[in-house]
Design an enzyme around this catalytic site. Structure first.
Site, PDB file in Angstrom:
ATOM      1  N   HIS A 111       7.935  -6.700  -0.052  1.00 59.92           N
ATOM      2  CA  HIS A 111       8.009  -6.372   1.378  1.00 59.92           C
ATOM      3  C   HIS A 111       9.500  -6.383   1.721  1.00 59.92           C
ATOM      4  O   HIS A 111      10.271  -7.161   1.139  1.00 59.92           O
ATOM      5  CB  HIS A 111       7.387  -7.443   2.269  1.00 59.92           C
ATOM      6  CG  HIS A 111       5.936  -7.721   2.056  1.00 59.92           C
ATOM      7  ND1 HIS A 111       5.480  -8.563   1.087  1.00 59.92           N
ATOM      8  CD2 HIS A 111       4.839  -7.291   2.725  1.00 59.92           C
ATOM      9  CE1 HIS A 111       4.142  -8.647   1.169  1.00 59.92           C
ATOM     10  NE2 HIS A 111       3.736  -7.881   2.143  1.00 59.92           N
TER      11      HIS A 111
ATOM     12  N   ASP B 138      10.805  -9.854   2.175  1.00 63.91           N
ATOM     13  CA  ASP B 138      10.849 -10.759   1.011  1.00 63.91           C
ATOM     14  C   ASP B 138      12.219 -10.703   0.360  1.00 63.91           C
ATOM     15  O   ASP B 138      12.758 -11.716  -0.070  1.00 63.91           O
ATOM     16  CB  ASP B 138       9.897 -10.336  -0.127  1.00 63.91           C
ATOM     17  CG  ASP B 138       8.479 -10.116   0.290  1.00 63.91           C
ATOM     18  OD1 ASP B 138       8.048 -10.752   1.249  1.00 63.91           O
ATOM     19  OD2 ASP B 138       7.811  -9.288  -0.374  1.00 63.91           O
TER      20      ASP B 138
HETATM   21  C1  XLS Z   1      -2.090 -10.229   1.872  1.00 65.15           C
HETATM   22  C2  XLS Z   1      -1.879  -8.987   1.147  1.00 65.15           C
HETATM   23  C3  XLS Z   1      -0.426  -8.632   0.970  1.00 65.15           C
HETATM   24  C4  XLS Z   1      -0.292  -7.198   0.559  1.00 65.15           C
HETATM   25  C5  XLS Z   1       1.041  -6.620   0.808  1.00 65.15           C
HETATM   26  O1  XLS Z   1      -3.159 -10.802   1.910  1.00 65.15           O
HETATM   27  O2  XLS Z   1      -2.530  -9.046  -0.077  1.00 65.15           O
HETATM   28  O3  XLS Z   1       0.176  -9.504   0.072  1.00 65.15           O
HETATM   29  O4  XLS Z   1      -0.618  -7.016  -0.775  1.00 65.15           O
HETATM   30  O5  XLS Z   1       1.371  -6.639   2.153  1.00 65.15           O
END
Ligand code: XLS
Ligand code: NI
Ligand code: NI
Length: 437
Positions: free
Chosen positions: A101, A104
């Protein structure tokens, strides 16, 4: 390159007899399965958020994980150092892809402009590191759920300014994903849902979400980003109801709003189980509609009702997953992303290796088991036979659209009773799967 995990060597394949915990027992990247390497079938990816930003914090307690390289600040310097950590980790593991993201990898600034600048600074280093190591970006995405501005959602927020902010953030995230050669772009509707219908205009929210995705697609075309858009179903958490509930709800949305050619699905195991489905169900539902794009590989705890995002170690799960993926000849541009985190009691950096090695080996075994089942036609023959009444006679006329109710009534009047049913043989098939495992 041995700064952050000095005691961990490059992880090698040593085979099932090895007792070395820092070695693969089953994942042998160059081994051919149905003429394709394991590496290419599985297309593993390490996720940045859990792996390099996870702290072990939970709703009841403070961070627990030892991450000696992290100075605890949200500075650009700390973020830059984390890139080195990430690429050392990914390289030693021998994983070809990673995902992130925006927030991140780079700290959010005081203004949008500052956030963009931070993101650019880190993206430059990510690009250099990709070039130096050959590690590639499977997908990028934007975090539209952590900042309090997104409390009511992003594209589905009742606040038009929040919609605009989210658009600006996704625009930037697509640009950076494009710049880094990302092969996909993911939408997970962090808070795209509702807590209560008394205060919600569901129609307007869904219309807005669709407009948002069309805008993203228009912009991607404008800048020449040809990666696959992926929608990630999840039924609940953090909201009471997420609009991307499951594969069926997502596909209905995608179809309703004319997005079928634009978006495929990124199916996550723990989200499937939260929706009351198996992973195999979600994968198969997406596959038969040509919408299975990628997977987030993890697993939940069936005794806990939330998204625990554990590493997958269950060979039945990985076998079922690979059966569906192999049925569509692989994931194409998608991959197997470990959207999974170590438990907050697994506090050492080396635990990150154990976790991924286990997940990769579990998938390698699933792949090999599925290939065995396929090569013997063990399931295919049974399924084929089960529907054989549609291969000829009245069944064929039904499937070809030649028979209507009147003809079927006449047919049954003459015949008097339907042919006897055959056994479903479920237990025999369960035994058979066990033999291959
Ligand atoms: C959260 C989601 C997230 C997505 C990406 O529960 O799995 O990690 O994969 O935004
Ligand atoms: Ni996910
Ligand atoms: Ni999840």
């Amino acid at each position: 390159m041995s700064e952050f995990f000095p005691d961990v060597p490059t992880i090698a394949f040593e085979g099932p007899d090895s007792r070395n915990p820092l070695a693969f027992k089953y994942y042998n990247p160059e081994e051919l399965i149905e003429g394709r390497t394991m590496k290419d079938w599985l297309r593993f990816s390490v996720c940045y958020w859990h792996t390099f930003r996870g702290t072990g914090v939970d709703p009841f307690g403070a961070p627990t994980l030892n991450r000696p390289w992290d100075d605890g600040t949200d500075s650009v310097d700390n973020a830059l150092r984390r890139v080195d950590v990430a690429f050392e980790f990914i390289t030693k593991l021998g994983v070809p892809y990673y995902c992130f993201h925006d927030r991140d990898v780079a700290p959010e600034g005081a203004t949008l402009a500052e956030s963009h600048a931070n993101f650019d600074a880190i993206a430059a280093k990510l690009k250099e590191s990709q070039q130096a190591t050959g590690v590639k970006l499977l997908w990028g995405t934007a975090n539209l759920f952590s900042n309090p501005r997104f409390m009511h959602g992003a594209a589905t927020s009742p606040n038009a300014d929040v919609f605009a902010y989210a658009a600006a953030q996704v625009k930037k995230a697509i640009e950076v994903t494009h710049e880094l050669g990302g092969e996909n772009y993911v939408f997970w509707g962090g808070r795209e849902g509702y807590m209560n219908l008394y205060n919600t205009n569901m129609k307007r929210e869904l219309d807005h979400l669709a407009q948002f995705m069309h805008m993203a697609n228009d912009y991607a075309k404008e800048i020449g980003f040809t990666g696959q858009f992926l929608f990630e179903p999840k039924p609940k958490e953090p909201t009471k109801h997420q609009y991307d509930f499951d594969a069926a709800a997502c596909l209905n949305f995608i179809r309703q709003y004319g997005l079928l050619d634009v978006v495929k699905l990124n199916i996550e195991t723990n989200h499937a189980t939260l929706a009351g489905h198996t992973m195999m169900h979600e994968l198969e539902y997406a596959r038969i509609q040509n919408a299975l794009g990628s997977i987030d590989a993890n697993t939940g705890d069936l005794l806990l009702g939330w998204d625990t995002d554990q590493f997958p170690t269950d060979i039945y799960l990985t076998t079922q997953t690979m059966l569906v993926i192999m049925a569509q000849d692989g994931l194409g541009a998608g991959g197997t992303n470990f959207d999974a985190k170590v438990r907050r009691e697994s506090i050492d950096p080396v635990d990150l290796f154990h976790a991924h090695i286990g997940g990769m080996d579990a998938f390698a075994r699933g792949l090999k088991t599925a290939a065995g089942i396929r090569s013997d036609q063990a399931l295919a023959d049974v399924v084929q036979q089960r529907y054989s009444s549609f291969d000829e006679g009245i069944g064929k006329r039904i499937e070809q659209g030649h028979a209507g109710f009147a003809e079927l009534e006449t047919y049954m009047m003459e015949k008097g009773e339907a042919d006897a049913n055959q056994s479903g043989r479920q237990e025999m098939l369960e035994n058979l799967i066990n033999q291959y495992i």
